[in-house]
Design an enzyme around this catalytic site. Structure first.
Site, short mmCIF file in Angstrom:
data_model
loop_
_atom_site.label_atom_id
_atom_site.label_comp_id
_atom_site.label_asym_id
_atom_site.label_seq_id
_atom_site.Cartn_x
_atom_site.Cartn_y
_atom_site.Cartn_z
N GLU A 18 0.84 -1.21 0.00
CA GLU A 18 0.00 0.00 0.00
C GLU A 18 0.87 1.26 0.00
OE1 GLU A 18 -2.17 -0.46 3.65
OE2 GLU A 18 -3.26 -2.23 2.97
N GLY A 58 2.24 4.94 -0.68
CA GLY A 58 1.66 6.23 -1.01
C GLY A 58 2.77 7.20 -1.34
N ARG A 59 3.43 7.67 -0.30
CA ARG A 59 4.44 8.72 -0.43
C ARG A 59 5.52 8.41 -1.47
NH1 ARG A 59 5.60 11.78 4.24
NH2 ARG A 59 4.75 10.01 5.38
N CYS A 93 -3.48 33.40 10.29
CA CYS A 93 -3.27 34.03 11.59
C CYS A 93 -2.85 33.02 12.64
CB CYS A 93 -4.55 34.72 12.02
SG CYS A 93 -5.11 35.82 10.75
N GLU A 94 -1.72 32.38 12.44
CA GLU A 94 -1.17 31.43 13.41
C GLU A 94 0.34 31.46 13.26
OE1 GLU A 94 -2.76 28.13 14.73
OE2 GLU A 94 -4.74 28.33 13.82
N TYR A 126 0.42 13.81 0.63
CA TYR A 126 -0.08 14.46 1.85
C TYR A 126 0.02 15.99 1.76
CZ TYR A 126 0.51 9.63 3.25
OH TYR A 126 0.46 8.26 3.28
N1 LLP Z 1 -1.47 1.89 4.45
C1 LLP Z 1 -1.96 2.32 5.63
C2 LLP Z 1 -2.83 1.44 6.40
C3 LLP Z 1 -1.62 3.60 6.10
O1 LLP Z 1 -2.10 4.01 7.27
C4 LLP Z 1 -0.79 4.43 5.32
C5 LLP Z 1 -0.44 5.76 5.78
C6 LLP Z 1 -0.31 3.94 4.08
C7 LLP Z 1 -0.67 2.66 3.69
C8 LLP Z 1 0.56 4.74 3.18
O2 LLP Z 1 1.77 5.06 3.78
P1 LLP Z 1 2.97 5.71 2.94
O3 LLP Z 1 3.45 4.70 1.93
O4 LLP Z 1 2.47 6.93 2.28
O5 LLP Z 1 3.98 6.02 3.97
N2 LLP Z 1 0.18 12.65 6.82
C9 LLP Z 1 1.47 12.04 7.11
C10 LLP Z 1 1.52 10.59 6.71
C11 LLP Z 1 0.43 9.75 7.35
C12 LLP Z 1 0.45 8.32 6.89
C13 LLP Z 1 -0.74 7.58 7.37
N3 LLP Z 1 -0.86 6.26 6.87
C14 LLP Z 1 2.57 12.85 6.44
O6 LLP Z 1 2.26 13.85 5.80
O7 LLP Z 1 3.73 12.51 6.57
#
Ligand code: LLP
Length: 417
Positions: A273, A275-276, A342-343, A371
């Protein structure tokens, strides 16, 4: 090849000058490079070529319809955590049989929507959720495929807000309870056990926590076999980190090698899974310098984007490189880059050595494809910024800038006022 580069001191995204997009859509805006998105997806997917696997891109990192549609074309599935993400995924053309549904708080209506859509599986995070999914499936006269999200209790060595696989976090079911929960699942009328899942955290820069988690899952799978419970899918979640500053995360090939080596010969399909790692470095937030504000002690570059557009610096003290869209020959200065909200927490950089920006200059806040937009809000009644996708020498606004009308859409003044 990097797809945000300078030509004659001017930043291009692929073959489009960033200033040209700014001229047409105004600032601020997010810009995504199509070529980078494709390259990153393929690099991850191909790294696992030798084993059966499914990449389920994590929608929360970037859920723009065009981005999801592009990944659908590349064969991606989707990791979702809400009915809204399911809707986006389906609208973007992601096949439901490639969608996995994670998250600790799935609502009944969301579960029913996912069951009716016939998604691949639910990653279940508690016994009560399991029972709720069973009841929904019973009501709809269907069966739910499930995996249990196991909390492997490994330390991902990342920011505490984004570490998820430790005992103290709210996520998953601990190893001890997992067996009894699987046994309970076995007895439920409308549940099919198909998998096991974990996610240890985000922005991981080493392979060790992933391998540790996999080892623990393998032990559990062996225990489950003894009970006659067979696993078809092993979902290792996301979490692979990227370079924002000086981090040196493993390349997907190294990550894959470490995992495949620990895995050995096993008869199931791996699910990831990410993302980043796919979208993070494919995007930039472009903003204009409104004012330079100087006091005796400090200099502030006041820009037109703010923490509502990109929350990561305020929320996690995250580092994002800031680059000029037009390189200048002026000597660098040390300044804070701040937004109009304003923060005091509304900053993109603090005491950063930067090229000496002037009023009207365009700044690119780099590595904001993940994100970035998805965490944006309307705080201070700021319309959300547009998202633009560049492909070669073309660009397209894949989400329009919100307007003042869209800000109050759905609001009404009651007659009793
Ligand atoms: N799978 C699950 C169950 C997750 O909770 C997440 C991310 C991912 C996959 C994807 O993770 P990645 O490959 O993107 O690391 N807002 C934060 C990141 C929060 C991630 C939450 N879960 C930031 O901007 O760094």
């Amino acid at each position: 090849m990097h797809h945000f580069q300078y030509r004659d001191n001017e930043m291009f995204c692929e073959d489009v000058p960033v200033s040209k997009i700014a001229g047409e859509v105004g600032t601020p805006f997010y810009v995504y490079s199509h070529a980078t998105l494709v390259r990153h997806f393929r690099a991850f997917d191909n790294a696992f070529n030798e084993v059966p696997h499914l990449v389920c891109f994590s929608a929360k990192a970037n859920s723009n319809l065009a981005v999801l549609n592009l990944f659908a074309d590349l064969g991606s599935g989707l990791d979702i955590v809400s009915g809204g993400e399911l809707y986006r995924g389906l609208m973007a053309g992601i096949p439901p049989e490639k969608i996995v549904y994670s998250g600790v708080g799935k609502r009944k209506d969301e579960i029913e929507y996912a069951l009716k859509s016939n998604i691949l599986m639910f990653n279940i995070e508690s016994i009560q959720e399991l029972e709720s999914v069973n009841r929904c499936a019973e009501r709809l006269n269907t069966r739910a495929r499930i995996a249990l999200r196991v909390n492997p209790d490994v330390d991902p060595k990342t920011h505490p807000y984004i570490s998820t696989g430790m005992e103290k976090n709210k996520f998953g079911i601990n190893k001890e309870t997992a067996i009894s929960t699987y046994k309970a699942a076995q007895k439920l009328s409308n549940i099919d056990i198909v998998g096991i899942d974990c996610h240890v955290g985000s922005q991981l820069t080493e392979t060790a926590p992933f391998v540790d988690a996999l080892r623990k899952l393998k032990e559990l799978i062996a225990d489950l076999e003894q009970l006659g419970i067979h696993i078809s899918y092993l979902d290792l979640g996301g979490g692979l980190g990227i370079t924002y500053d000086e981090e040196t995360p493993p390349h997907p090939d190294d990550y894959a090698r470490a995992i495949v080596q620990e895995l050995g010969k096993v008869p199931f399909t791996l699910i990831f899974e990410p993302g980043r790692v796919i979208v993070g470095n494919a995007g930039a937030l472009i903003t204009e310098c409104l004012y330079i504000k100087k006091s005796e002690k400090k200099k502030f570059v006041v820009v037109d984007a703010a923490m509502n557009d990109l929350a990561r610096p305020s929320l996690y003290d995250a580092y994002h490189a800031i680059q000029p869209v037009m390189q200048n020959k002026r000597s660098p200065f040390i300044a804070d880059v701040v937004g109009p909200i304003c923060e005091s927490g509304d900053f993109f950089a603090r005491d950063r050595k930067l090229p000496e920006f002037e009023q009207g200059d365009l700044l690119a806040v780099m590595s904001t494809g993940a994100y970035g937009f998805t965490m944006s809000s309307n705080y201070n009644s700021r319309p959300r910024v547009p998202e633009v996708m560049v492909k070669g020498d073309q660009f397209h606004v894949v989400r329009e800038r919100e307007t003042c009308e869209s800000l109050i859409q759905g609001e009404s003044i009651p007659t009793f006022l």
